[in-house]
Design a protein around this motif. Structure first.
Motif, PDB file in Angstrom:
ATOM      1  N   SER A 150      10.405   9.467   5.106  1.00 38.95           N
ATOM      2  CA  SER A 150      11.015   8.196   4.710  1.00 38.95           C
ATOM      3  C   SER A 150      10.666   7.886   3.254  1.00 38.95           C
ATOM      4  O   SER A 150       9.742   8.478   2.678  1.00 38.95           O
ATOM      5  N   THR A 151      11.387   6.914   2.687  1.00 40.94           N
ATOM      6  CA  THR A 151      11.096   6.485   1.317  1.00 40.94           C
ATOM      7  C   THR A 151       9.670   5.934   1.221  1.00 40.94           C
ATOM      8  O   THR A 151       8.954   6.187   0.243  1.00 40.94           O
ATOM      9  N   GLU A 152       9.247   5.182   2.233  1.00 40.37           N
ATOM     10  CA  GLU A 152       7.889   4.638   2.234  1.00 40.37           C
ATOM     11  C   GLU A 152       6.862   5.777   2.216  1.00 40.37           C
ATOM     12  O   GLU A 152       5.858   5.720   1.503  1.00 40.37           O
ATOM     13  N   GLU A 153       7.127   6.779   3.039  1.00 41.95           N
ATOM     14  CA  GLU A 153       6.180   7.903   3.084  1.00 41.95           C
ATOM     15  C   GLU A 153       6.128   8.631   1.740  1.00 41.95           C
ATOM     16  O   GLU A 153       5.059   9.038   1.282  1.00 41.95           O
ATOM     17  N   SER A 154       7.285   8.774   1.096  1.00 41.09           N
ATOM     18  CA  SER A 154       7.290   9.468  -0.200  1.00 41.09           C
ATOM     19  C   SER A 154       6.476   8.680  -1.220  1.00 41.09           C
ATOM     20  O   SER A 154       5.694   9.260  -1.987  1.00 41.09           O
ATOM     21  N   ALA A 155       6.634   7.354  -1.221  1.00 39.79           N
ATOM     22  CA  ALA A 155       5.877   6.520  -2.166  1.00 39.79           C
ATOM     23  C   ALA A 155       4.382   6.611  -1.879  1.00 39.79           C
ATOM     24  O   ALA A 155       3.552   6.628  -2.793  1.00 39.79           O
ATOM     25  N   HIS A 156       4.059   6.694  -0.605  1.00 43.11           N
ATOM     26  CA  HIS A 156       2.661   6.754  -0.199  1.00 43.11           C
ATOM     27  C   HIS A 156       2.001   8.045  -0.670  1.00 43.11           C
ATOM     28  O   HIS A 156       0.867   8.039  -1.172  1.00 43.11           O
ATOM     29  N   ILE A 157       2.697   9.151  -0.500  1.00 41.83           N
ATOM     30  CA  ILE A 157       2.142  10.437  -0.939  1.00 41.83           C
ATOM     31  C   ILE A 157       1.930  10.418  -2.451  1.00 41.83           C
ATOM     32  O   ILE A 157       0.912  10.900  -2.962  1.00 41.83           O
ATOM     33  N   ALA A 158       2.885   9.808  -3.174  1.00 36.98           N
ATOM     34  CA  ALA A 158       2.778   9.755  -4.636  1.00 36.98           C
ATOM     35  C   ALA A 158       1.571   8.930  -5.065  1.00 36.98           C
ATOM     36  O   ALA A 158       0.768   9.362  -5.905  1.00 36.98           O
ATOM     37  N   ALA A 159       1.418   7.733  -4.471  1.00 37.74           N
ATOM     38  CA  ALA A 159       0.310   6.854  -4.869  1.00 37.74           C
ATOM     39  C   ALA A 159      -1.033   7.483  -4.503  1.00 37.74           C
ATOM     40  O   ALA A 159      -1.992   7.445  -5.282  1.00 37.74           O
ATOM     41  N   TYR A 160      -1.085   8.090  -3.335  1.00 39.93           N
ATOM     42  CA  TYR A 160      -2.312   8.754  -2.875  1.00 39.93           C
ATOM     43  C   TYR A 160      -2.680   9.908  -3.806  1.00 39.93           C
ATOM     44  O   TYR A 160      -3.852  10.089  -4.171  1.00 39.93           O
ATOM     45  N   GLY A 161      -1.684  10.670  -4.231  1.00 31.89           N
ATOM     46  CA  GLY A 161      -1.934  11.805  -5.123  1.00 31.89           C
ATOM     47  C   GLY A 161      -2.485  11.371  -6.475  1.00 31.89           C
ATOM     48  O   GLY A 161      -3.249  12.110  -7.104  1.00 31.89           O
ATOM     49  N   VAL A 162      -2.103  10.186  -6.921  1.00 30.54           N
ATOM     50  CA  VAL A 162      -2.621   9.665  -8.186  1.00 30.54           C
ATOM     51  C   VAL A 162      -4.138   9.493  -8.104  1.00 30.54           C
ATOM     52  O   VAL A 162      -4.859   9.660  -9.094  1.00 30.54           O
ATOM     53  N   LEU A 163      -4.650   9.197  -6.913  1.00 32.81           N
ATOM     54  CA  LEU A 163      -6.093   9.000  -6.721  1.00 32.81           C
ATOM     55  C   LEU A 163      -6.831  10.307  -6.449  1.00 32.81           C
ATOM     56  O   LEU A 163      -7.925  10.533  -6.965  1.00 32.81           O
ATOM     57  N   THR A 164      -6.262  11.147  -5.584  1.00 32.80           N
ATOM     58  CA  THR A 164      -7.040  12.282  -5.091  1.00 32.80           C
ATOM     59  C   THR A 164      -7.258  13.363  -6.148  1.00 32.80           C
ATOM     60  O   THR A 164      -8.302  14.023  -6.126  1.00 32.80           O
ATOM     61  N   ALA A 191      -5.483  -1.020  -1.626  1.00 38.33           N
ATOM     62  CA  ALA A 191      -4.743  -1.182  -2.882  1.00 38.33           C
ATOM     63  C   ALA A 191      -3.655  -0.107  -3.000  1.00 38.33           C
ATOM     64  O   ALA A 191      -2.531  -0.389  -3.448  1.00 38.33           O
ATOM     65  N   CYS A 192      -4.003   1.087  -2.568  1.00 41.72           N
ATOM     66  CA  CYS A 192      -3.041   2.198  -2.635  1.00 41.72           C
ATOM     67  C   CYS A 192      -1.849   1.908  -1.708  1.00 41.72           C
ATOM     68  O   CYS A 192      -0.690   2.133  -2.085  1.00 41.72           O
ATOM     69  N   ASP A 193      -2.140   1.395  -0.517  1.00 40.31           N
ATOM     70  CA  ASP A 193      -1.068   1.041   0.429  1.00 40.31           C
ATOM     71  C   ASP A 193      -0.119   0.011  -0.170  1.00 40.31           C
ATOM     72  O   ASP A 193       1.104   0.107  -0.029  1.00 40.31           O
ATOM     73  N   GLU A 194      -0.700  -0.992  -0.833  1.00 39.08           N
ATOM     74  CA  GLU A 194       0.130  -2.060  -1.418  1.00 39.08           C
ATOM     75  C   GLU A 194       1.049  -1.501  -2.503  1.00 39.08           C
ATOM     76  O   GLU A 194       2.224  -1.881  -2.591  1.00 39.08           O
ATOM     77  N   ILE A 195       0.492  -0.626  -3.333  1.00 39.10           N
ATOM     78  CA  ILE A 195       1.301  -0.047  -4.418  1.00 39.10           C
ATOM     79  C   ILE A 195       2.459   0.775  -3.826  1.00 39.10           C
ATOM     80  O   ILE A 195       3.599   0.693  -4.296  1.00 39.10           O
ATOM     81  N   ALA A 196       2.145   1.535  -2.774  1.00 37.26           N
ATOM     82  CA  ALA A 196       3.196   2.353  -2.153  1.00 37.26           C
ATOM     83  C   ALA A 196       4.286   1.458  -1.571  1.00 37.26           C
ATOM     84  O   ALA A 196       5.482   1.734  -1.723  1.00 37.26           O
ATOM     85  N   ALA A 197       3.886   0.365  -0.914  1.00 31.35           N
ATOM     86  CA  ALA A 197       4.875  -0.543  -0.319  1.00 31.35           C
ATOM     87  C   ALA A 197       5.748  -1.181  -1.410  1.00 31.35           C
ATOM     88  O   ALA A 197       6.978  -1.281  -1.258  1.00 31.35           O
ATOM     89  N   SER A 198       5.102  -1.591  -2.510  1.00 27.78           N
ATOM     90  CA  SER A 198       5.871  -2.196  -3.612  1.00 27.78           C
ATOM     91  C   SER A 198       6.851  -1.184  -4.199  1.00 27.78           C
ATOM     92  O   SER A 198       7.987  -1.534  -4.543  1.00 27.78           O
ATOM     93  N   ALA A 199       6.387   0.053  -4.335  1.00 23.88           N
ATOM     94  CA  ALA A 199       7.252   1.086  -4.911  1.00 23.88           C
ATOM     95  C   ALA A 199       8.452   1.344  -4.017  1.00 23.88           C
ATOM     96  O   ALA A 199       9.588   1.454  -4.497  1.00 23.88           O
ATOM     97  N   ALA A 200       8.226   1.416  -2.723  1.00 22.27           N
ATOM     98  CA  ALA A 200       9.343   1.659  -1.798  1.00 22.27           C
ATOM     99  C   ALA A 200      10.325   0.496  -1.846  1.00 22.27           C
ATOM    100  O   ALA A 200      11.541   0.687  -1.716  1.00 22.27           O
ATOM    101  N   ALA A 201       9.791  -0.704  -2.069  1.00 23.12           N
ATOM    102  CA  ALA A 201      10.651  -1.895  -2.085  1.00 23.12           C
ATOM    103  C   ALA A 201      11.566  -1.933  -3.303  1.00 23.12           C
ATOM    104  O   ALA A 201      12.596  -2.610  -3.276  1.00 23.12           O
ATOM    105  N   VAL A 202      11.203  -1.240  -4.388  1.00 22.92           N
ATOM    106  CA  VAL A 202      12.071  -1.261  -5.582  1.00 22.92           C
ATOM    107  C   VAL A 202      12.862   0.044  -5.735  1.00 22.92           C
ATOM    108  O   VAL A 202      13.575   0.225  -6.729  1.00 22.92           O
TER     109      VAL A 202
END
Lengths: 235, 236
Positions: A150-164, A191-202
């Motif tokens: 899903s779009t949410e999952e894609s945003a989540h992987i991206a935000a998580y990768g920025v940290l790991t 914080a990472c979850d919130e960023i991913a959710a915001s990204a999916a929303a836009v």
């Protein structure tokens, strides 16, 4: 949910070239800005404030574009490519450091290679051709679409990768206690979850309206790092 | 008297031209040979020797995976054995074994860039960063691999085994000229290598005495010829 595909892509062992990049951490360590766990925490907060929103939003927007095209392609191949050209140009404009552009494209090319062989799809052909590869968020957006996420999952992987990426580099460069680093990542999870959710929303917005945060010091550090004669990480 | 001149020590076994592996599939790209082994075992010197020996007869290029990014590539460029543009360095993020085994993307990119820029090529040598006895190349990256150890690392190394010593297509035991100085028994290394490797070949060499690494170069020629159905290699 396609949980296993999601975990495969988020796994640091997915062979997409990330291990050779510290996302600026090596430069920050050399400059004495990161010396310990507290320094890493500040560095990662920084990454979450500027890099993660942009990376996650462009990944999500690319994912959404690719998923729609996958369901209803235009008649001509070139029409299908246009939205990706726009995303590429907008992300290029947001990445002012040539060294960081190259790092993004090289990681995008590595991810594209892994994605094509893991989840074969016609969608990859829509990405703009560039000798150094597509930008990493575009490659990730298309790969997550090809994997059926899903779009949410894609945003989540991206935000998580920025940290790991930098967290793993810190364990290698500074010898930090790996349990404490994992504890830090867990504390940043909200914080990472919130960023991913915001990204999916836009993700549905036109590319020029996507986040455009910047960090001049990170850009300057990346340019200096690229000139080092001896370095362990590609960026 | 150097120990490797002692006739009681078989320097090479079996005949390196005899490959116990099934023939390579015929390739429409350059043959890729990985050269791995511990730090300081002489990988870069071997690559330089192979360039010296083969650059006039094979179209070749080199990818290095140095821990410190460009040290080995710079050494090769200074050695003047190959056009510097044909040598690419890959950064490995503190994990040289990851870049040749677990996540080979940067190496594949480098190999493909070289083939695109200078192709068609006959041979790409991929030199790993100095690592440990467990570091081997992915079959997704190279067609054949050479593992290099040296006598000054101690004559116990072949007995200790590990995937490099045990499974590499060719084991090179390097710096045999140093054997008397470090008290290494080449006979012991030879016996242990046979025990570990079965029919796989092992070459004892000293690049100080043989700057063209002639036995290894012969093995490489053989590999390239096989991949090309005996057509191109050595033909020009």
């Amino acid at each position: 949910m396609h949980s296993t595909a999601y975990l495969l892509l988020a796994d640091g062992r997915f062979p997409s070239g990330g291990h050779a990049h510290s996302s600026g951490l090596e430069a920050a360590v050399a400059a004495g800005r990161v010396t310990d766990l507290a320094g890493l925490e500040s560095f990662l907060h920084g990454r979450l404030s500027y890099a993660a929103p942009v990376t996650a939003a462009f990944t999500a927007a690319t994912h959404l574009t690719a998923s729609r095209l996958g369901r209803a392609p235009s008649h001509t191949h070139s029409d299908n490519k246009v939205p990706f050209l726009t995303l590429d140009a907008e992300l290029e404009a947001r990445t002012v450091s040539p060294a960081l552009r190259l790092a993004s494209r090289r990681q995008g090319r590595a991810l594209l290679r892994a994605g094509r062989l893991t989840w074969p799809s016609e969608l990859y052909a829509y990405l703009p051709k560039h000798p150094d590869g597509p930008h990493q968020p575009l490659a990730l957006g298309v790969t997550t679409a090809a994997a059926g996420l899903s779009t949410e999952e894609s945003a989540h992987i991206a935000a998580y990768g920025v940290l790991t990426g930098p967290a793993s580099a810190a364990v290698r460069l500074l010898g930090l206690d790996p349990y404490q680093v994992q504890n830090l990542l867990a504390r940043l999870a909200g914080a990472c979850d919130e960023i991913a959710a915001s990204a999916a929303a836009v993700a549905h917005k036109s590319p020029e309206e996507l986040p455009a945060h910047a960090a001049p010091l990170a850009d300057i550090s990346a340019e200096i790092h690229a000139t080092w004669e001896v370095r362990l990480f590609a960026s | 008297m150097l120990a490797d001149h002692d006739e009681s020590v078989p320097h090479t076994h079996p005949e390196p031209g005899v490959d116990p592996h099934p023939p390579l599939p015929q390739l429409d790209r350059a043959v890729r040979i990985g050269i791995g082994g511990p730090v300081g075992s002489g990988k870069t010197a071997l690559v330089a020797a192979l360039c010296r020996a083969l650059a006039d007869e094979l179209r070749l290029a080199v990818v290095t995976n140095d821990i410190y990014t460009t040290e080995d590539a710079d050494f090769l460029k200074r050695a003047g054995v190959l056009d510097p543009a044909r040598i690419r360095a890959v950064e490995t993020g503190c994990c040289p074994h990851t870049a040749i085994r677990d996540d080979i993307s940067a190496n594949l990119d480098a190999v493909e860039e070289l083939e695109e820029a200078f192709g068609p090529l006959d041979l790409v040598l991929v030199e790993s960063g100095g690592d440990n006895l467990t570091a081997t190349f992915s079959k997704g990256l190279v067609d054949q691999q050479i593992f290099v150890v040296d006598v000054s690392g101690g004559d116990k190394v072949p007995r200790k085994g590990g995937p490099g010593v045990t499974t590499a297509d060719l084991l090179v035991i390097n710096k045999t000229d140093l054997a008397p100085l470090v008290g290494a028994d080449l006979g012991v290394m030879d016996r242990d290598a046979r025990a570990r490797r079965g029919d796989l070949p092992t070459i004892f060499q000293s690049i100080a005495e043989d700057p063209h690494a002639s036995q290894v170069a012969a093995w490489v020629r053989h590999v390239v010829a096989h991949s090309r159905g005996h057509e191109h290699a050595g033909a020009h």
